[in-house]
Design an enzyme around this catalytic site. Structure first.
Site, PDB file in Angstrom:
ATOM      1  N   GLU B  52     -38.014  14.214  32.444  1.00 36.57           N
ATOM      2  CA  GLU B  52     -39.272  14.087  33.183  1.00 36.57           C
ATOM      3  C   GLU B  52     -39.058  13.767  34.660  1.00 36.57           C
ATOM      4  O   GLU B  52     -39.875  14.123  35.496  1.00 36.57           O
ATOM      5  CB  GLU B  52     -40.173  13.040  32.531  1.00 36.57           C
ATOM      6  CG  GLU B  52     -40.783  13.476  31.197  1.00 36.57           C
ATOM      7  CD  GLU B  52     -39.871  13.210  30.007  1.00 36.57           C
ATOM      8  OE1 GLU B  52     -38.693  12.837  30.214  1.00 36.57           O
ATOM      9  OE2 GLU B  52     -40.340  13.393  28.865  1.00 36.57           O
ATOM     10  N   PHE B 114     -46.892   3.526  18.702  1.00 38.12           N
ATOM     11  CA  PHE B 114     -45.692   4.326  18.946  1.00 38.12           C
ATOM     12  C   PHE B 114     -45.822   5.059  20.282  1.00 38.12           C
ATOM     13  O   PHE B 114     -46.825   5.714  20.543  1.00 38.12           O
ATOM     14  CB  PHE B 114     -45.486   5.328  17.800  1.00 38.12           C
ATOM     15  CG  PHE B 114     -44.295   6.217  18.022  1.00 38.12           C
ATOM     16  CD1 PHE B 114     -43.012   5.667  18.100  1.00 38.12           C
ATOM     17  CD2 PHE B 114     -44.442   7.586  18.169  1.00 38.12           C
ATOM     18  CE1 PHE B 114     -41.907   6.477  18.329  1.00 38.12           C
ATOM     19  CE2 PHE B 114     -43.338   8.395  18.387  1.00 38.12           C
ATOM     20  CZ  PHE B 114     -42.071   7.839  18.473  1.00 38.12           C
ATOM     21  N   GLN B 115     -44.818   4.921  21.108  1.00 34.76           N
ATOM     22  CA  GLN B 115     -44.783   5.524  22.445  1.00 34.76           C
ATOM     23  C   GLN B 115     -45.958   5.091  23.308  1.00 34.76           C
ATOM     24  O   GLN B 115     -46.445   5.846  24.138  1.00 34.76           O
ATOM     25  CB  GLN B 115     -44.688   7.048  22.353  1.00 34.76           C
ATOM     26  CG  GLN B 115     -43.372   7.466  21.673  1.00 34.76           C
ATOM     27  CD  GLN B 115     -43.022   8.917  21.886  1.00 34.76           C
ATOM     28  OE1 GLN B 115     -43.878   9.771  21.959  1.00 34.76           O
ATOM     29  NE2 GLN B 115     -41.725   9.196  21.973  1.00 34.76           N
ATOM     30  N   LYS B 164     -54.980  10.522  23.582  1.00 35.26           N
ATOM     31  CA  LYS B 164     -54.988  11.732  22.760  1.00 35.26           C
ATOM     32  C   LYS B 164     -56.371  12.036  22.182  1.00 35.26           C
ATOM     33  O   LYS B 164     -56.762  13.199  22.093  1.00 35.26           O
ATOM     34  CB  LYS B 164     -53.959  11.578  21.627  1.00 35.26           C
ATOM     35  CG  LYS B 164     -53.579  12.909  21.007  1.00 35.26           C
ATOM     36  CD  LYS B 164     -52.379  12.758  20.095  1.00 35.26           C
ATOM     37  CE  LYS B 164     -52.014  14.097  19.445  1.00 35.26           C
ATOM     38  NZ  LYS B 164     -50.888  13.963  18.515  1.00 35.26           N
ATOM     39  N   MET B 482     -21.232   7.774  50.812  1.00 33.29           N
ATOM     40  CA  MET B 482     -21.967   6.898  51.704  1.00 33.29           C
ATOM     41  C   MET B 482     -21.685   5.431  51.376  1.00 33.29           C
ATOM     42  O   MET B 482     -21.583   4.588  52.267  1.00 33.29           O
ATOM     43  CB  MET B 482     -23.467   7.199  51.621  1.00 33.29           C
ATOM     44  CG  MET B 482     -24.291   6.516  52.676  1.00 33.29           C
ATOM     45  SD  MET B 482     -23.752   6.944  54.347  1.00 33.29           S
ATOM     46  CE  MET B 482     -24.881   8.274  54.766  1.00 33.29           C
TER      47      MET B 482
HETATM   48  C1  LIG Z   1     -30.579   6.657  42.302  1.00 34.40           C
HETATM   49  C2  LIG Z   1     -29.715   6.078  43.354  1.00 34.40           C
HETATM   50  N1  LIG Z   1     -28.754   5.174  43.018  1.00 34.40           N
HETATM   51  C3  LIG Z   1     -27.956   4.655  43.979  1.00 34.40           C
HETATM   52  C4  LIG Z   1     -28.101   5.003  45.287  1.00 34.40           C
HETATM   53  C5  LIG Z   1     -27.207   4.391  46.355  1.00 34.40           C
HETATM   54  N2  LIG Z   1     -26.395   5.468  46.990  1.00 34.40           N
HETATM   55  C6  LIG Z   1     -26.719   6.023  48.167  1.00 34.40           C
HETATM   56  S1  LIG Z   1     -25.685   7.246  48.635  1.00 34.40           S
HETATM   57  C7  LIG Z   1     -24.717   7.010  47.282  1.00 34.40           C
HETATM   58  C8  LIG Z   1     -23.488   7.844  47.051  1.00 34.40           C
HETATM   59  C9  LIG Z   1     -23.800   9.284  46.878  1.00 34.40           C
HETATM   60  O1  LIG Z   1     -22.633   9.958  46.522  1.00 34.40           O
HETATM   61  P1  LIG Z   1     -22.596  11.533  46.559  1.00 34.40           P
HETATM   62  O2  LIG Z   1     -23.789  12.095  45.911  1.00 34.40           O
HETATM   63  O3  LIG Z   1     -21.292  12.009  46.053  1.00 34.40           O
HETATM   64  O4  LIG Z   1     -22.769  11.858  48.116  1.00 34.40           O
HETATM   65  P2  LIG Z   1     -21.739  11.607  49.333  1.00 34.40           P
HETATM   66  O5  LIG Z   1     -22.202  10.367  50.030  1.00 34.40           O
HETATM   67  O6  LIG Z   1     -20.374  11.465  48.760  1.00 34.40           O
HETATM   68  O7  LIG Z   1     -21.900  12.806  50.178  1.00 34.40           O
HETATM   69  C10 LIG Z   1     -25.234   5.978  46.481  1.00 34.40           C
HETATM   70  C11 LIG Z   1     -24.603   5.504  45.240  1.00 34.40           C
HETATM   71  C12 LIG Z   1     -29.130   5.919  45.582  1.00 34.40           C
HETATM   72  N3  LIG Z   1     -29.393   6.310  46.837  1.00 34.40           N
HETATM   73  N4  LIG Z   1     -29.908   6.452  44.608  1.00 34.40           N
END
Ligand SMILES: Cc1ncc(C[n+]2csc(CCOP(=O)(O)OP(=O)(O)O)c2C)c(N)n1
Ligand SMILES: [Mg+2]
Lengths: 188, 584
Positions: B52, B114-115, B164, B482
C-alpha cells in the site's frame, strides 16, 4: 522602503493583519474558534496543539448554534507573538474551522468561568468559609454538617483567588469549566 | 441528479464524475464491495500495487506529473496503516491525493474487530482532512468534498474511511456541485496593497532574487508561464528549491540552479547577499535557510504563499502576500507594467557581475576518473543522453537525489518527482510507476540509491504486470551514502550501520521478475549501457557501480548560514560545530 510602511491591520484579507512578531515576551491570549460541530473536530484542534507543541491553559467547547451545527471552542493559550500568530493561522487551516477570533487583541472582551469547590471543615473554619463565600458572591449548592459545595462564577483570576483562600479552610475537591469569552459591544 | 445506488457503486460513480482515470490500490475484506464495482466497469483503470505504501507514492507520482489528484484504494487495518508514510509524504510536499480506505462495519467500530484500526485517528495529523462516513447518504457529498479539499488552496492528501456496511447499503447519489464545497474556499487573490508594495521594492532593488518553490508548480502551468515572463522581463536572477525545479527552465539565462543545503554556491551566496528576496511558493524550509538568525541578513523579504500559516512561521517577512501564485503574479505584472516596467539597471548590472564571479567558482566540479564511475559523471551522461526525450525523473532519497537535482536539468514543470519534505526512501520506484501510468509513451527514469530502492522493490511485480517500461537507474555505492557522509563529517568516521551489506545481484533480480538487468562499472562502457537501457522496451534495473566514498558538495553544514558553504573535501575538517551536530 515603502514596503515596510504599510500599517499592520490595514487590510482584512492579507497577512498584514498579523502583528509584528519580533518579541520574545510570552503573552496569554484567549481565542474563540467557530467550528462545524462534526465528529473529530475537537481532536483536530487538540491534536494541532500537541503536535506542534503549543500550550493550552484552558479549553471549553459547546454547540452554540443548533440549526447551523456550529460549536464554539474557547482556548486560552500562551506564547510569543509569533507563536500566537502561528496558532491562529494553523487553526484557520483546519477545514471545519469557520473563524478564529483573538479576543485579546480584537478589543475589549469579557471572560467568565464557573467553578464548584467542595470545602469540608468544622467550627471556625466552617464559618470563615461561608463568610468568604459571601464576599466572593459564591453560592452554596450543597451542604452537609461538615461540608459545603460552593458555586462561583467570574474571571479565572477571581476563581484562583477564591480557591487559594479556601485551601487552608478545607478545600478537598474542585471542578472548573474553563473559560467562556465574548467580545464586548454589539458586533459578533 | 439524484439516483439510488449502493455505497460501493457511489464510490466508482463519484470517481468517474471527478474525472478519475486511474486508481492505485490493493484489495482486502473491508473494500470488497468497491472492488466488485471496479471489476464491473471499464472507465477507471485499477493498478494493483504490491504494497500500500507503493500505491500512495504511485498516486503521488501520477499527481505530480499531471497536476491532477492521485487516487488510492486500500483496505482497513494494515492496508490503511501501510498507507500512512505516503500520506505524510504527500502532506509535507503538498501533493493532492484522495485515499479511500475500507473500515469494519459501523456496528463493529470500537470492538477491536478483525482488521480494525482507528484510521481517521491515525491519519488525522498526516492528512489535510479526513472523514469517517457513517451513512451511505453522506457518501457522495463527502467524496466530492474530498476532491475539492485535496485540490483547492494548498493541495494535500485527504482520506475517506468507508465502513463495509456503508458500501453495501443503498442511498441517494448526488453529482458534484460546481465550485466545490462552500465551507472551504481559500483566498486566491493577493492583497493589492501588498502587491503594490512588492512592485515598489522590485523597482528599486539593487540585488534582487527570486526564490521559488513547489507552490509555483502546484499553482499550475499559468504560474510557470507568468514566472518566466516576470523573470525575463525584470532580468532578475532566480533560484529554486528542490520541489520547484522546472517551473523556470534550467536552460534559462537567469537561472542560478537549486539553493539550499546541497544547492549551488552562486544560488546560496546570492540568497545571502541579496537586498530583495521574493519568495514565490516556497516555505523557508530548514534545508533552505540553514541557520535562521543569519539567513539573508540584509534583505527585504517578500513571501507569496496560498497558506497563511507559512507566513512568518520560520522567517519574518516584510511583505507577506497570501494568495495563489498565478493570481498574484498576474496582478504583480499588471501593476509593474502599468508603472513603466522600471528596474534598477545599474544595480542589477553590478549584481550580475558579482553573481558571475560566484558562478566562476564552478561549485559542482568533481574529480573524474577513468577507472571508476563517479556518480556525478553517471548523471551527466544520463542527462546528455536523455535530455531530448520526453523525459520524467523520479528519485529516491540520499546523495543520488541531491546529485540528480544538481546534474539533471528541467526545462518544464511536472517533470521532476522527488520526496522533498519527508525525505522518504522508497518513494522513487513506485512514483515512477505512477508517472508512467499517466504518461505511457514517455521515458520515465527513477534515479535511485541501492538502499532506498530495496525499500519498495516489490513494485517490480507491478511494473511487469502493467508493462510499464520504467528505468531504475541505481547509483550503487554499496552504502547508505548520505548517512555515511554525515558520519564522516560529524561522527568521527565511525560508520555505524551505513553499509549496504548482502546486496542482491540486481541483474539476476531483474531477470527473476522477467525484466532486463544491466550492470555497468567501467566509465568507458557507460554511454552504451545507458543507451541500451533507454532503447529497451520494458522495465530495466540498471546497476551502476559507482565510487563508494564520494561526498555530495556543495554542502551547508547544519547550524551554519549560507555563506559558510563547504565546497569540497578539503574544506570539511571540523566544519560542523557542536551546536550544529544536534540538527538533522
Ligand atoms: C524511510 C527512510 N529511512 C531512513 C532515512 C534516512 N536516510 C536518508 S538518506 C539514507 C541513505 C540512502 O542510501 P541510498 O538509497 O543507497 O542512497 P545514497 O545516499 O547512497 O545515494 C538514509 C538511511 C530516510 N530518509 N528514509
Ligand atoms: Mg547508496
Amino acid at each position: 522602503m515603502s514596503a515596510l510602511q504599510i500599517k499592520k491591520g490595514s487590510t482584512k484579507h492579507s497577512a498584514y493583519n498579523l502583528r509584528p512578531t519580533f518579541s520574545d515576551v510570552i503573552e496569554t491570549h484567549t481565542l474563540a474558534v467557530l467550528v462545524d460541530n462534526e465528529a473529530g473536530v475537537l481532536a483536530r484542534v487538540i491534536g494541532l496543539f500537541s503536535g506542534r507543541g503549543y500550550n493550552i491553559d484552558s479549553l471549553t467547547v459547546a454547540e452554540v448554534d443548533h440549526t447551523g451545527h456550529l460549536s464554539r471552542i474557547t482556548i486560552v493559550t500562551r506564547g510569543t507573538p509569533q507563536v500566537i500568530e502561528q496558532i491562529k493561522a494553523q487553526l484557520g487551516r483546519i477545514v471545519p474551522v469557520h473563524r478564529v477570533h483573538d479576543l485579546t487583541v480584537e478589543g475589549p472582551s469579557v471572560e467568565r468561568e464557573l467553578a464548584l469547590l467542595k470545602v469540608s471543615g468544622a467550627g471556625d473554619k466552617r464559618v470563615e468559609a461561608l463568610r468568604l463565600a459571601d464576599i466572593f458572591r459564591a453560592n452554596v449548592v450543597d451542604s452537609t454538617l461538615d461540608s459545603f459545595v460552593f458555586e462561583i462564577t467570574g474571571a479565572p483570576e477571581k476563581i484562583d483567588a477564591f480557591a487559594d483562600l479556601m485551601r487552608p479552610l478545607g478545600l478537598i475537591e474542585m471542578a472548573r469549566t474553563g473559560v467562556a469569552a465574548l467580545s464586548r459591544g454589539s458586533n459578533s | 441528479m439524484a439516483r439510488q445506488m449502493t455505497g460501493a457503486k457511489m464510490v466508482v460513480q463519484a470517481l468517474k464524475d471527478q474525472g478519475v482515470d486511474t486508481v492505485f490500490g490493493y484489495p482486502g475484506g473491508a473494500v470488497l464491495p468497491i472492488y466488485d464495482e471496479v471489476f464491473q466497469q471499464n472507465d477507471i483503470k485499477h493498478v494493483l500495487v504490491r504494497h500500500e505504501q507503493g500505491a500512495v507514492h504511485a498516486a503521488e507520482g501520477y499527481a505530480r506529473s499531471t497536476g491532477k489528484p492521485g487516487v488510492v484504494l486500500v483496505t482497513s487495518g494494515p492496508g490503511a496503516t501501510n498507507a500512512v508514510t505516503g500520506l505524510a509524504d504527500a502532506l509535507l510536499d503538498s501533493i493532492p491525493l484522495v485515499v479511500l480506505t475500507g473500515q469494519v462495519p459501523t456496528f463493529m467500530i470500537g470492538s477491536d474487530g478483525f482488521q480494525e484500526a482507528d484510521t481517521v485517528g491515525i491519519t488525522r495529523p498526516c492528512t489535510k482532512h479526513n472523514w469517517l462516513v457513517k451513512e451511505t447518504n453522506a457518501l457522495s457529498p463527502t467524496l466530492h468534498e474530498a476532491f475539492h479539499v485535496a485540490t483547492t488552496g494548498r493541495p494535500g492528501p485527504v482520506l475517506i474511511d468507508i465502513p463495509k456496511d456503508v458500501q453495501f447499503a443503498t442511498g441517494t447519489y448526488t453529482a458534484p456541485v460546481k465550485g466545490g464545497s462552500k465551507r472551504y474556499q481559500p483566498q486566491v487573490k493577493g492583497d493589492m496593497q501588498a502587491i503594490t508594495a512588492l512592485v515598489d521594492a522590485l523597482e528599486t532593488a539593487k540585488k534582487p532574487i527570486f526564490y521559488t518553490g513547489g507552490g509555483v508548480i502546484n499553482s499550475g502551468d499559468a504560474a510557470s508561464q507568468l514566472l518566466r515572463e516576470l523573470v525575463d522581463a525584470t532580468g532578475f536572477p532566480i533560484t529554486s528549491t528542490l520541489m520547484g525545479l522546472g517551473a523556470y527552465p534550467a536552460s534559462g539565462k537567469n537561472w542560478l540552479g537549486m539553493l539550499g543545503m546541497h544547492g549551488l554556491y552562486e544560488a546560496n551566496m546570492a540568497m545571502h547577499g541579496c537586498d530583495l528576496m521574493i519568495n514565490i511558493g516556497a516555505r523557508f524550509d530548514d534545508r533552505i535557510t540553514g541557520r535562521t538568525d543569519a539567513f539573508s541578513p540584509h534583505s527585504i523579504k517578500a513571501h507569496i504563499d496560498i497558506d497563511p500559516s507559512s507566513i512568518n512561521k520560520v522567517i519574518h517577512v516584510d511583505i507577506p502576500i497570501v494568495g495563489d501564485v498565478a493570481h498574484v503574479l498576474e496582478d504583480m505584472l499588471k501593476v509593474w507594467k502599468s508603472r513603466g516596467r522600471k528596474t534598477n539597471a545599474d544595480g542589477l548590472a553590478k549584481w550580475w557581475k558579482q553573481i558571475e564571479e560566484w558562478k566562476a567558482v564552478n561549485c559542482l566540479t568533481y574529480k573524474n576518473s577513468d577507472k571508476i564511475i563517479k556518480p556525478q559523471y553517471a548523471l551527466q551522461r544520463l542527462e546528455a543522453l536523455t535530455k531530448r526525450h520526453d523525459r520524467y525523473i523520479t528519485t529516491e532519497v540520499g546523495q543520488h537525489q541531491m546529485w540528480a537535482a544538481q546534474f539533471l536539468h528541467f526545462d518544464d514543470p511536472n517533470r521532476w518527482m522527488t520526496s522533498g519534505g519527508l525525505g522518504t526512501m522508497g518513494y522513487g520506484f513506485p512514483a515512477s510507476i505512477g508517472v508512467q501510468m499517466a504518461h505511457p509513451d514517455a521515458l520515465v527514469i527513477n534515479v535511485a540509491g541501492e538502499a532506498s530502492w530495496l525499500m519498495n522493490m516489490q513494485e517490480m511485480g507491478t511494473a511487469m504486470q502493467y508493462r510499464l517500461p520504467v528505468k531504475q537507474f541505481i547509483l550503487n555505492n554499496e552504502r547508505l551514502g548520505m548517512v555515511r557522509q554525515w558520519q564522516q563529517l560529524l561522527h568521527g568516521e565511525r560508520y555505524s550501520s551505513s553499509w549496504s551489506e548482502a546486496l542482491p545481484d540486481f541483474v539476476k533480480l531483474a531477470e527473476a521478475f522477467g525484466a532486463k538487468g544491466i550492470q555497468c562499472k567501467d566509465p568507458a562502457d557507460l554511454e552504451d549501457a545507458i543507451m541500451e537501457m533507454i532503447n529497451y522496451d520494458g522495465p530495466v534495473i540498471f546497476d551502476c557501480l559507482v565510487e563508494k566514498h564520494e561526498n555530495c558538495f556543495p554542502m551547508i553544514p547544519s547550524g551554519e548560514p549560507h555563506n559558510k558553504m563547504l565546497l569540497g573535501d578539503a574544506s570539511t575538517k571540523d566544519a560542523i560545530k557542536e551546536g550544529g551536530a544536534v540538527l538533522v
